[in-house]
Every structure is written in C-alpha cells, then in structure tokens.
Design a protein around this motif. Sequence first.
Motif, PDB file in Angstrom:
ATOM      1  N   THR A  99      82.196  41.783  73.221  1.00 41.29           N
ATOM      2  CA  THR A  99      81.288  41.768  72.070  1.00 41.29           C
ATOM      3  C   THR A  99      82.070  41.657  70.766  1.00 41.29           C
ATOM      4  N   SER A 103      82.107  38.030  68.769  1.00 39.66           N
ATOM      5  CA  SER A 103      81.492  38.091  67.437  1.00 39.66           C
ATOM      6  C   SER A 103      82.467  37.594  66.380  1.00 39.66           C
ATOM      7  N   SER A 170      74.783  50.489  67.109  1.00 41.25           N
ATOM      8  CA  SER A 170      75.011  50.437  65.658  1.00 41.25           C
ATOM      9  C   SER A 170      75.828  49.202  65.300  1.00 41.25           C
ATOM     10  N   ILE A 171      75.236  48.310  64.519  1.00 38.49           N
ATOM     11  CA  ILE A 171      75.934  47.098  64.084  1.00 38.49           C
ATOM     12  C   ILE A 171      76.907  47.417  62.956  1.00 38.49           C
ATOM     13  N   THR A 172      76.591  48.415  62.131  1.00 36.60           N
ATOM     14  CA  THR A 172      77.449  48.723  60.985  1.00 36.60           C
ATOM     15  C   THR A 172      78.851  49.145  61.423  1.00 36.60           C
ATOM     16  N   LEU A 174      80.528  47.777  63.633  1.00 37.49           N
ATOM     17  CA  LEU A 174      81.277  46.576  64.016  1.00 37.49           C
ATOM     18  C   LEU A 174      81.710  45.747  62.814  1.00 37.49           C
TER      19      LEU A 174
END
Length: 307
Positions: A99, A103, A170-172, A174
């Motif tokens: 991931t 990304s 949680s995307i933050t 990353l």
Amino acid sequence: MLRYAFRRVLSALPIAFIAVTVCFFILRLAPGGPFDTGRPLPPNVLANVRAYYNLDQPLFTQYLLYIGGVLRGNLGPSMAFYDFNVSQLLAIGLPFTLTLGFSAFVIATFVGVLAGMVSAVYQNKWPDYVLVLAVMIGLVVPNFLMGALLQLWFGVYLRWLPAGGWVTGSITHLVLPVTVLAWPHAARISRLMRGSMIEVLGTNYVRTAKSKGLGSRLVLARHAIKPAMIPVVSYLGPGLSYLLTGSIVVEQIFGLPGIGRYFISAALNRDYGLVLGTTLFYMLLILVLNLIVDLVYAWLDPKVRYS
C-alpha cells in the motif's frame, strides 16, 4: 512474448539461487548469533534451542535443510518473533508495504511525468527553473533526513499530520511517509521525462505535425508523449522496486508495521530466517518488476522485438 517471459523466469532462477546462497553463508559466518544478545542462556537451554533451529548441525547441512525448505515453500521459523514463522510475518507486513509503495509509485509517476512535460515545453523559462529546483531538493536530501524534517514541521510544530505510528483505516498517517518515498522518485522521473521530451520535440515528425497546423496539445498527445515515455518506462521497474525496498527506512522512521520494520528488527537480532526470507522476497519482486518493464517497453516501442 510469452516464451520470452518464460525464458526470463528460467534465467532468473540461478540468480536467485546464488543470491540466497551468498546471503546464507554471510549471515552464518558473521560473528555472533541470534541468542548471543541479552542475558546469557543456561548451557542446557541454549543447546536445546540450537537443536530446535538446527544450529547444532554442520554449516553445509544447515544450508541443505534451508534450501530444501525454500523449495517446498517453507521459509522457516523466526528466531526473534516467537510463535511466528517467516511466511506469516511477511504476510502480515506485505499488505502495508505494498500500500505504501504503490501509493508513492502512482503519485510520483504522475507528478514526475507531468513536471517533466511542463519543464520540456517551457524549457529555459521560469516554470522550468521552479520545477528543476523542486526536483533537485528531492534528489539532494536523503529520505531519512527528509522524513525527520517533515515529522518536525508538520507533526510537531504545526500539528497538521501525525508524526508517526499507524491507525487502521487512517489516510492521514500515510501522507508524510508517502511524500518522503515519492519525492525522490518523482524527481528522477521528471528529469528523465524532461530530457526525453525535449529530444522528441526536436524530431522531424513532430516538426512536420506542427507545420500541418496541429495545436501544441494535440501534438503532445498524439506524437510526443508515447515515444518520450520509453526512457521513463525503463526506469519504472527499478523505481518501483526501489520504493518497495526503500520503504525499509521510512517504515522504521515513522513506526509503520511493514516488512521493512521486520527486516531491520531481524537484522539487529540476527534472525537468520527472517533476513533471508525478506531478501528472497525483495529479490524475486525486483526480477518480476523488471520482466514487466521489458514487456511494456516492447508495447511502447514497435521496433523492440524479443526473439
């Protein structure tokens, strides 16, 4: 094409075998062992533990046992993470590492190609200078320093983003790791795309297309982008493998639960099985990515044919 891919896979097997052999003997012949750190074990307990992991066998016997296990798909137990084998640890860390790496790969490829095209179209003008300066920062500053700086600025001083750790979903968490990984990759792609696009824009067929009255956007879309992408595609395979293996440092800096964190812990604890399993996994991943790049290269350039 399929026969070429099959031959490439067969030719990669000896390379994988040699790499695993070299790593095995380097780890085993280095001073120290997985049970030499911390409080010394009683002699009878140490003997039982070494017998359990086959470390009491002659070195060549250990090697044959390990190769036999690998051929059966068994990467062996972990000597540092008890109750887990190497395959289980790789399965736990692999989704997060993929991931993070993919990304960064998608973002960096898009940004790098776009920045390279803009720099080439506006060669020696202010957009070109600004973009070149931005990509040079990504190339000059190493990722461990960039990670620490972003943690300090955005995580500690401004408190806009988490400075480390991971919360499921949680995307933050990353944003900063992906930025650190993607920046130098985007910089390299941008430089490749800029040089290739400048060369393509100077070719005869592009000048002919412009002389026929085609607009600049149409010329770029129909005649310039595809041939200019050939050097970029050649880099994408090694670049993706760099992102996946380079995440080792980033995962350690930001405290992320990926394969890289397991690898560093295994190297520090002399976990033979996990170090060898991670090395084998990354090596096979690089070989597969290079094969995919060769196939895409042939699709982009009709002059390339694999016999």
